[in-house]
Design a protein around this motif. Sequence first.
Motif, PDB file in Angstrom:
ATOM      1  N   ASP A   1       0.850  -1.188   0.000  1.00 52.06           N
ATOM      2  CA  ASP A   1       0.000   0.000   0.000  1.00 52.06           C
ATOM      3  C   ASP A   1       0.892   1.248   0.000  1.00 52.06           C
ATOM      4  N   GLY A   2       0.681   2.131  -0.977  1.00 50.33           N
ATOM      5  CA  GLY A   2       1.536   3.299  -1.115  1.00 50.33           C
ATOM      6  C   GLY A   2       1.466   4.276   0.032  1.00 50.33           C
ATOM      7  N   ARG A   3       0.440   4.182   0.867  1.00 44.76           N
ATOM      8  CA  ARG A   3       0.328   5.103   2.004  1.00 44.76           C
ATOM      9  C   ARG A   3       1.230   4.713   3.164  1.00 44.76           C
ATOM     10  N   TRP A   4       1.738   3.479   3.154  1.00 46.22           N
ATOM     11  CA  TRP A   4       2.532   3.002   4.275  1.00 46.22           C
ATOM     12  C   TRP A   4       3.981   2.719   3.889  1.00 46.22           C
ATOM     13  N   CYS A   5       4.406   3.218   2.749  1.00 45.26           N
ATOM     14  CA  CYS A   5       5.808   3.091   2.351  1.00 45.26           C
ATOM     15  C   CYS A   5       6.262   4.422   1.758  1.00 45.26           C
ATOM     16  N   GLU A   6       7.526   4.491   1.388  1.00 42.34           N
ATOM     17  CA  GLU A   6       8.028   5.725   0.795  1.00 42.34           C
ATOM     18  C   GLU A   6       7.251   6.051  -0.487  1.00 42.34           C
ATOM     19  N   PRO A   7       7.245   7.320  -0.929  1.00 46.44           N
ATOM     20  CA  PRO A   7       6.448   7.698  -2.110  1.00 46.44           C
ATOM     21  C   PRO A   7       6.770   6.825  -3.322  1.00 46.44           C
ATOM     22  N   LEU A   8       5.725   6.329  -3.961  1.00 44.81           N
ATOM     23  CA  LEU A   8       5.887   5.474  -5.131  1.00 44.81           C
ATOM     24  C   LEU A   8       5.949   6.311  -6.393  1.00 44.81           C
ATOM     25  N   SER A   9       6.809   5.918  -7.304  1.00 45.48           N
ATOM     26  CA  SER A   9       6.980   6.658  -8.553  1.00 45.48           C
ATOM     27  C   SER A   9       7.515   5.707  -9.622  1.00 45.48           C
ATOM     28  N   VAL A  10       7.481   6.174 -10.866  1.00 42.84           N
ATOM     29  CA  VAL A  10       8.033   5.396 -11.963  1.00 42.84           C
ATOM     30  C   VAL A  10       9.529   5.187 -11.760  1.00 42.84           C
ATOM     31  N   ASP A  11      10.226   6.229 -11.316  1.00 43.60           N
ATOM     32  CA  ASP A  11      11.670   6.106 -11.096  1.00 43.60           C
ATOM     33  C   ASP A  11      11.987   5.082 -10.014  1.00 43.60           C
ATOM     34  N   LEU A  12      11.156   5.047  -8.973  1.00 42.57           N
ATOM     35  CA  LEU A  12      11.386   4.064  -7.913  1.00 42.57           C
ATOM     36  C   LEU A  12      11.245   2.644  -8.457  1.00 42.57           C
ATOM     37  N   VAL A  13      10.220   2.393  -9.265  1.00 44.59           N
ATOM     38  CA  VAL A  13      10.007   1.065  -9.834  1.00 44.59           C
ATOM     39  C   VAL A  13      11.150   0.689 -10.770  1.00 44.59           C
ATOM     40  N   ARG A  14      11.616   1.635 -11.572  1.00 43.75           N
ATOM     41  CA  ARG A  14      12.748   1.367 -12.460  1.00 43.75           C
ATOM     42  C   ARG A  14      13.996   1.031 -11.654  1.00 43.75           C
ATOM     43  N   ARG A  15      14.198   1.752 -10.557  1.00 40.70           N
ATOM     44  CA  ARG A  15      15.362   1.478  -9.713  1.00 40.70           C
ATOM     45  C   ARG A  15      15.260   0.089  -9.087  1.00 40.70           C
ATOM     46  N   LEU A  16      14.061  -0.301  -8.642  1.00 37.72           N
ATOM     47  CA  LEU A  16      13.890  -1.630  -8.060  1.00 37.72           C
ATOM     48  C   LEU A  16      14.169  -2.726  -9.083  1.00 37.72           C
ATOM     49  N   ASN A  17      13.659  -2.566 -10.299  1.00 36.46           N
ATOM     50  CA  ASN A  17      13.920  -3.559 -11.342  1.00 36.46           C
ATOM     51  C   ASN A  17      15.395  -3.606 -11.725  1.00 36.46           C
ATOM     52  N   ARG A  18      16.026  -2.450 -11.749  1.00 37.97           N
ATOM     53  CA  ARG A  18      17.462  -2.405 -12.045  1.00 37.97           C
ATOM     54  C   ARG A  18      18.258  -3.122 -10.960  1.00 37.97           C
ATOM     55  N   ASP A  19      17.933  -2.836  -9.679  1.00 39.15           N
ATOM     56  CA  ASP A  19      18.661  -3.467  -8.582  1.00 39.15           C
ATOM     57  C   ASP A  19      18.362  -4.960  -8.497  1.00 39.15           C
ATOM     58  N   LEU A  20      17.151  -5.344  -8.864  1.00 38.43           N
ATOM     59  CA  LEU A  20      16.818  -6.771  -8.907  1.00 38.43           C
ATOM     60  C   LEU A  20      17.674  -7.490  -9.940  1.00 38.43           C
ATOM     61  N   ALA A  21      17.780  -6.914 -11.130  1.00 37.29           N
ATOM     62  CA  ALA A  21      18.600  -7.525 -12.176  1.00 37.29           C
ATOM     63  C   ALA A  21      20.066  -7.581 -11.752  1.00 37.29           C
ATOM     64  N   THR A  22      20.559  -6.514 -11.123  1.00 39.46           N
ATOM     65  CA  THR A  22      21.952  -6.474 -10.666  1.00 39.46           C
ATOM     66  C   THR A  22      22.204  -7.539  -9.610  1.00 39.46           C
ATOM     67  N   ALA A  23      21.270  -7.673  -8.659  1.00 38.41           N
ATOM     68  CA  ALA A  23      21.434  -8.667  -7.598  1.00 38.41           C
ATOM     69  C   ALA A  23      21.411 -10.081  -8.158  1.00 38.41           C
ATOM     70  N   LYS A  24      20.560 -10.332  -9.148  1.00 38.98           N
ATOM     71  CA  LYS A  24      20.509 -11.669  -9.749  1.00 38.98           C
ATOM     72  C   LYS A  24      21.800 -11.988 -10.497  1.00 38.98           C
TER      73      LYS A  24
END
Length: 223
Positions: free
Chosen positions: A186-209
Amino acid sequence: MHREPSPADSCQSDSTTGACAHGSVVGKSDDPSPAPVGAGRSVWLRANGRPGIVIACLAVAMGFTLLLLARPWSRPVGVVTWLGGAGVLVAGAGGVRLTSRPRLVLERESVLVHLAPGRFDSVPLESVECFFLGSRLEPPPPGDDSTGGARVRTLVMRIAERAVDHAARPTLPLWGAWSEGSVTFDGRWCEPLSVDLVRRLNRDLATAKRAARARTVTGGETT
């Protein structure tokens, strides 16, 4: 009931949502890298700190009020009131700590999900497919027929279908949901959600894998 995007449409490449396609990263993020929190650990998604501040203010105000009302403390009623005030302060401190803990943490080759008080659920890194933005419709307040309810932005972490043991977990509904292989924050209980945040998560996921695969290959060659 609103349904989160299904597995068929969840991880398609989309420059608007920043979702991933077949594990690849879409776009480039200017967000800072996740904060390291120890050896092999990094925060991927922080909590919303504002509820903790509200809890702290209310606890301090109520606790000190009870402590003042407890005077003189020699009376039995005063002792009970004093203990109640101290308990409120302790409970407030615990609430602040609970609400401020991160929602997602990478720990070596596992992703830790915090969607239930006092518990982190571990998901193998290889079982996490991608992240994407979603939304759900909140029901209107009781008796209010003039509005259709507010739309809440969410973050969805998609888990591979083969990882049946991690398809569902009990959660605190205020924080999110976990069912049918989709972990919804739920976006109200975590840091602000944005397109850049999602891109960063996918980038870090790929890097970690990639790093995990490299460690596996290196370990195999060593042995």
